[in-house]
Scaffold this motif. Structure first.
Motif, PDB file in Angstrom:
ATOM      1  N   ASN A 189     -28.425  -3.373 -67.679  1.00 31.09           N
ATOM      2  CA  ASN A 189     -27.818  -4.438 -68.511  1.00 31.09           C
ATOM      3  C   ASN A 189     -28.249  -5.524 -67.296  1.00 31.09           C
ATOM      4  O   ASN A 189     -27.026  -6.051 -66.740  1.00 31.09           O
ATOM      5  CB  ASN A 189     -26.487  -4.093 -68.759  1.00 31.09           C
ATOM      6  N   PRO A 190     -29.459  -6.268 -67.364  1.00 31.86           N
ATOM      7  CA  PRO A 190     -29.618  -7.198 -66.519  1.00 31.86           C
ATOM      8  C   PRO A 190     -28.736  -8.391 -66.718  1.00 31.86           C
ATOM      9  O   PRO A 190     -28.571  -8.716 -67.961  1.00 31.86           O
ATOM     10  CB  PRO A 190     -31.025  -7.199 -66.445  1.00 31.86           C
ATOM     11  N   ALA A 191     -28.538  -9.336 -65.573  1.00 33.10           N
ATOM     12  CA  ALA A 191     -27.835 -10.374 -65.883  1.00 33.10           C
ATOM     13  C   ALA A 191     -28.365 -11.710 -66.682  1.00 33.10           C
ATOM     14  O   ALA A 191     -27.776 -12.423 -67.323  1.00 33.10           O
ATOM     15  CB  ALA A 191     -27.478 -11.324 -64.641  1.00 33.10           C
ATOM     16  N   PHE A 192     -29.771 -11.626 -66.799  1.00 30.66           N
ATOM     17  CA  PHE A 192     -30.319 -12.576 -67.815  1.00 30.66           C
ATOM     18  C   PHE A 192     -29.987 -12.573 -69.102  1.00 30.66           C
ATOM     19  O   PHE A 192     -30.157 -13.568 -69.920  1.00 30.66           O
ATOM     20  CB  PHE A 192     -31.987 -12.651 -67.574  1.00 30.66           C
ATOM     21  N   ARG A 193     -29.622 -11.367 -69.668  1.00 28.56           N
ATOM     22  CA  ARG A 193     -29.172 -11.292 -71.026  1.00 28.56           C
ATOM     23  C   ARG A 193     -27.840 -12.235 -71.360  1.00 28.56           C
ATOM     24  O   ARG A 193     -27.716 -12.412 -72.636  1.00 28.56           O
ATOM     25  CB  ARG A 193     -28.814  -9.708 -71.410  1.00 28.56           C
ATOM     26  N   ARG A 194     -27.212 -12.419 -70.251  1.00 24.72           N
ATOM     27  CA  ARG A 194     -26.114 -13.183 -70.584  1.00 24.72           C
ATOM     28  C   ARG A 194     -26.353 -14.718 -70.199  1.00 24.72           C
ATOM     29  O   ARG A 194     -25.265 -15.612 -70.309  1.00 24.72           O
ATOM     30  CB  ARG A 194     -24.959 -12.993 -69.563  1.00 24.72           C
ATOM     31  N   VAL A 195     -27.355 -15.163 -69.977  1.00 26.22           N
ATOM     32  CA  VAL A 195     -27.872 -16.361 -69.603  1.00 26.22           C
ATOM     33  C   VAL A 195     -28.266 -17.192 -70.708  1.00 26.22           C
ATOM     34  O   VAL A 195     -29.180 -16.634 -71.559  1.00 26.22           O
ATOM     35  CB  VAL A 195     -28.978 -16.733 -68.567  1.00 26.22           C
ATOM     36  N   ASP A 196     -27.650 -18.545 -71.287  1.00 25.78           N
ATOM     37  CA  ASP A 196     -27.995 -19.075 -72.507  1.00 25.78           C
ATOM     38  C   ASP A 196     -28.059 -20.597 -71.983  1.00 25.78           C
ATOM     39  O   ASP A 196     -27.360 -20.852 -71.173  1.00 25.78           O
ATOM     40  CB  ASP A 196     -27.178 -18.711 -73.735  1.00 25.78           C
ATOM     41  N   THR A 205     -25.314 -21.778 -69.576  1.00 21.63           N
ATOM     42  CA  THR A 205     -24.046 -20.991 -69.254  1.00 21.63           C
ATOM     43  C   THR A 205     -24.490 -19.467 -68.885  1.00 21.63           C
ATOM     44  O   THR A 205     -25.886 -18.871 -69.411  1.00 21.63           O
ATOM     45  CB  THR A 205     -23.290 -20.688 -70.640  1.00 21.63           C
ATOM     46  N   GLY A 206     -23.507 -18.761 -68.320  1.00 16.26           N
ATOM     47  CA  GLY A 206     -23.865 -17.208 -67.935  1.00 16.26           C
ATOM     48  C   GLY A 206     -24.526 -17.082 -66.514  1.00 16.26           C
ATOM     49  O   GLY A 206     -24.661 -15.926 -66.331  1.00 16.26           O
ATOM     50  N   ILE A 207     -24.776 -18.206 -65.925  1.00 10.32           N
ATOM     51  CA  ILE A 207     -25.162 -17.809 -64.445  1.00 10.32           C
ATOM     52  C   ILE A 207     -24.084 -17.409 -63.328  1.00 10.32           C
ATOM     53  O   ILE A 207     -24.420 -16.608 -62.610  1.00 10.32           O
ATOM     54  CB  ILE A 207     -25.794 -19.078 -64.215  1.00 10.32           C
ATOM     55  N   PHE A 208     -22.916 -18.199 -63.827  1.00 11.09           N
ATOM     56  CA  PHE A 208     -21.838 -17.736 -62.595  1.00 11.09           C
ATOM     57  C   PHE A 208     -20.724 -16.956 -63.351  1.00 11.09           C
ATOM     58  O   PHE A 208     -20.440 -17.324 -64.440  1.00 11.09           O
ATOM     59  CB  PHE A 208     -21.549 -19.162 -61.933  1.00 11.09           C
TER      60      PHE A 208
END
Length: 208
Positions: A189-196, A205-208
């Motif tokens: 579940n890599p973090a890039f999936r939550r970056v938008d 959003t979603g970087i921090f």
């Protein structure tokens, strides 16, 4: 030998390696305002004498317009008929492949293995699909050797393989030489999936 010639020794070695594959190399001189015309001319002379196309690029300053010479050189190289040939065949034992890369590409006198690496390599070689696996060498990018402190084109050294990994999905056997950290693989579940990006505000959003 002048300082430009010494500085180009590593570059000239890479040109030689590319030419061994039967492909025409292209060297881009990333020219900055601190570079003198004499320095650029000398680098061009050395690289062309070694059999490479050379282009001076100022894309950092002029954008695309500054890279037109480079683009033309790459197009010319692509249109030139090549005689590409691999360094080794995949039915060659891994130890022989590694030796070829070490000697022909890096300039080593030979290869030494840790006990762990030797044991792993023997097990991999015994696999039924050994001839279907490629080779991906891992070592420092700071030297042709596995020692980042050895600059230029070092002589009188041996490649030290401390471990051998297998990346089955990619189909690679990976000899690891010297002290180098490997990048971890991507999690499930890599973090890039939550970056938008909010297209109305441009806010990320979603970087921090």
């Amino acid at each position: 030998m002048g300082y430009v010639e010494k500085g180009c020794a590593n570059l000239l070695h890479h040109i030689k390696s590319v030419r061994k594959s039967g492909v025409s190399p292209v060297v881009c001189i990333n020219a900055f305002v601190s570079d003198t015309p004499a320095e650029i001319a000398k680098i061009r002379e050395l690289c062309e004498s070694a059999g490479a196309r050379v282009a001076v690029s100022e894309h950092w300053e002029k954008g695309g317009e500054g890279a037109l010479e480079l683009a033309d050189a790459v197009v010319d190289a692509c249109e030139e008929k090549n005689k590409f040939k691999p360094l080794y065949s995949w039915d060659m034992p891994f130890s022989e492949r590694i030796e070829l890369v070490a000697r022909e590409i890096y300039g080593a006198d030979g290869v030494d293995y840790s006990a762990q690496a030797k044991e792993k390599l023997d097990k991999i070689q015994a696999r039924d699909d050994a001839a279907e696996l490629g080779l991906c060498m891992v070592k420092t990018h700071l030297s042709l050797s596995d020692d980042p402190k050895l600059k230029g084109v070092p002589e009188g050294w041996r490649l030290n393989v401390r471990d051998v990994l297998v990346y089955g999905g990619a189909g690679f056997v990976v000899p690891v030489a010297g002290a180098i950290s490997l990048m971890p693989g991507t999690g499930s579940n890599p973090a890039f999936r939550r970056v938008d990006v909010d297209t109305d505000t441009g806010r990320v959003t979603g970087i921090f």
